[in-house]
Design a protein around this motif. Structure first.
Motif, short mmCIF file in Angstrom:
data_model
loop_
_atom_site.label_atom_id
_atom_site.label_comp_id
_atom_site.label_asym_id
_atom_site.label_seq_id
_atom_site.Cartn_x
_atom_site.Cartn_y
_atom_site.Cartn_z
N ASP A 23 -79.56 -27.17 -23.78
CA ASP A 23 -78.88 -26.27 -22.86
C ASP A 23 -79.77 -26.02 -21.64
N PHE A 24 -79.91 -27.02 -20.78
CA PHE A 24 -80.77 -26.91 -19.60
C PHE A 24 -80.05 -26.14 -18.49
N ASN A 25 -80.83 -25.45 -17.66
CA ASN A 25 -80.27 -24.62 -16.60
C ASN A 25 -79.59 -25.45 -15.51
N TYR A 26 -78.50 -24.90 -14.98
CA TYR A 26 -77.82 -25.49 -13.83
C TYR A 26 -78.52 -25.02 -12.55
N LEU A 27 -78.52 -25.87 -11.52
CA LEU A 27 -79.12 -25.48 -10.26
C LEU A 27 -78.23 -24.50 -9.50
N TYR A 28 -76.92 -24.71 -9.56
CA TYR A 28 -75.98 -23.88 -8.79
C TYR A 28 -75.14 -22.97 -9.68
N GLY A 29 -75.56 -22.78 -10.91
CA GLY A 29 -74.78 -22.01 -11.86
C GLY A 29 -73.78 -22.90 -12.56
N GLU A 30 -73.30 -22.48 -13.71
CA GLU A 30 -72.36 -23.29 -14.47
C GLU A 30 -71.10 -23.54 -13.64
N PRO A 31 -70.63 -24.78 -13.54
CA PRO A 31 -69.46 -25.10 -12.71
C PRO A 31 -68.24 -24.27 -13.09
N GLN A 32 -67.50 -23.82 -12.07
CA GLN A 32 -66.33 -22.98 -12.29
C GLN A 32 -65.07 -23.79 -12.54
N ALA A 160 -63.15 -24.65 -6.06
CA ALA A 160 -64.48 -24.53 -6.68
C ALA A 160 -65.19 -25.87 -6.71
N LEU A 161 -64.45 -26.94 -6.99
CA LEU A 161 -65.06 -28.26 -7.02
C LEU A 161 -65.50 -28.70 -5.64
N GLU A 162 -64.71 -28.41 -4.61
CA GLU A 162 -65.11 -28.79 -3.26
C GLU A 162 -66.39 -28.07 -2.84
N LYS A 163 -66.54 -26.83 -3.27
CA LYS A 163 -67.78 -26.09 -3.01
C LYS A 163 -68.95 -26.74 -3.74
N ALA A 164 -68.72 -27.14 -5.00
CA ALA A 164 -69.76 -27.78 -5.80
C ALA A 164 -70.16 -29.12 -5.19
N ILE A 165 -69.18 -29.87 -4.67
CA ILE A 165 -69.47 -31.15 -4.03
C ILE A 165 -70.39 -30.95 -2.83
N TYR A 166 -70.11 -29.93 -2.04
CA TYR A 166 -70.94 -29.61 -0.87
C TYR A 166 -72.38 -29.30 -1.32
N GLN A 167 -72.53 -28.57 -2.41
CA GLN A 167 -73.86 -28.22 -2.89
C GLN A 167 -74.60 -29.43 -3.45
N VAL A 168 -73.89 -30.23 -4.23
CA VAL A 168 -74.51 -31.38 -4.91
C VAL A 168 -75.04 -32.41 -3.91
N GLU A 169 -74.40 -32.52 -2.76
CA GLU A 169 -74.89 -33.46 -1.74
C GLU A 169 -76.32 -33.13 -1.32
N LYS A 170 -76.73 -31.87 -1.49
CA LYS A 170 -78.08 -31.44 -1.10
C LYS A 170 -79.11 -31.71 -2.21
N GLY A 171 -78.62 -32.02 -3.42
CA GLY A 171 -79.54 -32.33 -4.50
C GLY A 171 -79.13 -31.68 -5.81
N GLU A 350 -73.22 -30.83 -12.64
CA GLU A 350 -73.26 -29.77 -11.63
C GLU A 350 -71.91 -29.61 -10.94
N LEU A 351 -71.00 -30.58 -11.16
CA LEU A 351 -69.70 -30.56 -10.47
C LEU A 351 -68.60 -29.92 -11.31
#
Length: 355
Positions: A23-32, A160-171, A350-351
């Motif tokens: 159960d490793f930590n998410y960088l942007y929080g658990e996906p919604q 929520a996924l579109e927001k996650a996609i934007y974040q994931v592009e950064k790493g 993360e997505l």
């Protein structure tokens, strides 16, 4: 420096069986948004990129193979049987998921001028696309990276996924994927048993268990640094790596220059791939890593005893050539490229929430 919290989970024992949490930590929080990953092989496309040209001549016959729903090792044995050579004479740069539509290279050591007619090779879900001679064996890890084209279905929350996609592009966290650890962390438990004296004759299994133990320690460091908000913030003595190559060095001072180099991605923070010898980090960073991994001294000792050396791996992974397109309101296609040794599942986790 930020210390490891006291609630760091130690391997617990239940019926004498160690438990290793994945159960490793998410960088942007658990996906919604919820979603379905790998609904079919067609939804997971991988294309290997060697990063070098084949010579066209030599003792090795290289096959560019498309396989759908097939195991890499099994296919290697089938190719050896067809060519009439020992299985050990067949190699490949990396294992590819069975549940997927993948393209990868195999090399067969066949000295002489006669190349078997691979157009006669038959195996369900397998197509040989190209046959090229080469002067060297394609060794494990001898590739630059992989191109991925992945379809995610039944998306519950498009916004929520579109927001996650934007974040994931950064790493994303550069985690080793859960598939490396086996069901319920079995491969880590098996590594511990091996370190305690159990003989493992199968070289592949032995290597798999060693990799699982080493990867688990690495993931623990990333997960803790995310929790402690240290995934971008360096500690004194942190070992950083040049993004353009694998050379690394410790930060002996934290100044504006080093921070600027980190921001511009000239260098990146790393975590240890455990092995024999001293940690290459220094000062606060070494104390942080040592304290964090102190519950896993048996794994550390076993890795060192089995000949692995101290190495480093970047903390964060930035997907290259990243793009996304919606096929309908609940289906999205994600395309990206990852360097060798990095996991698409670390991007996907993360997505969307697949639990």
């Amino acid at each position: 420096m930020n210390q490891v919290s006291n609630d760091q989970e130690h391997p617990a024992a239940e019926n004498n069986k160690p438990v290793f949490s994945l159960d490793f930590n998410y960088l942007y929080g658990e996906p919604q948004s919820r979603g379905v990953f790998k609904q079919s092989c067609a939804d997971f496309n991988v294309q290997e990129h060697l990063g070098f040209e084949l010579s066209g001549e030599g003792e090795h016959v290289c096959l560019w193979v498309q396989k759908v729903g097939e195991n890499t090792q099994y296919l290697a044995r089938q190719l050896a049987k067809f060519a009439g050579i020992p299985a050990r004479n067949v190699s490949y740069a990396g294992l590819k998921d069975r549940q997927g539509d993948t393209k990868q290279w195999f090399s067969l050591h066949i000295p002489g001028k006669i190349t078997p007619d691979f157009s006669l090779f038959e195996s369900e879900g397998v197509t040989i696309l190209k046959v090229v001679r080469h002067n060297k064996k394609i060794k494990t890890g001898a590739l630059a990276g992989n191109y991925f084209s992945i379809v995610l279905r039944e998306i519950s929350d498009r916004e929520a996924l579109e927001k996650a996609i934007y974040q994931v592009e950064k790493g994303v966290p550069n985690y080793f994927g859960e598939q490396r650890f086996g069901f319920d962390g079995h491969n880590i438990s098996a590594a511990l048993t091996m370190f305690q004296g159990r003989k493992i004759k199968d070289r592949f299994k032995r290597g798999m268990y060693l990799s699982a133990a080493r990867s688990y320690l690495f993931n623990q460091v990333i997960s803790a640094r995310i929790k402690d908000d240290l995934y971008k913030q360096p500690l004194l003595g942190d070992c950083v790596q040049f993004v353009g190559n694998r050379s690394f060095f410790p930060l002996t001072e934290l100044n504006d220059s080093s921070m600027q180099r980190l921001l511009e991605r000239e260098i990146c923070l790393t975590a240890p791939l455990w092995g024999a010898g001293e940690l290459t980090s220094e000062s606060d960073a070494r104390a942080y890593e040592t304290d964090l991994l102190s519950p896993y001294q048996e794994l550390q000792a076993g890795l060192a005893k089995n000949g692995l050396k101290q190495e480093r791996r970047p903390l964060l992974l930035i997907p290259e050539q990243f793009s996304s397109s919606w096929l309908d309101d609940s289906v999205v296609k994600i395309d990206f490229y990852l360097p060798s040794g990095c996991y698409a599942t670390s991007v996907i986790r993360e997505l969307i929430n697949t639990k």
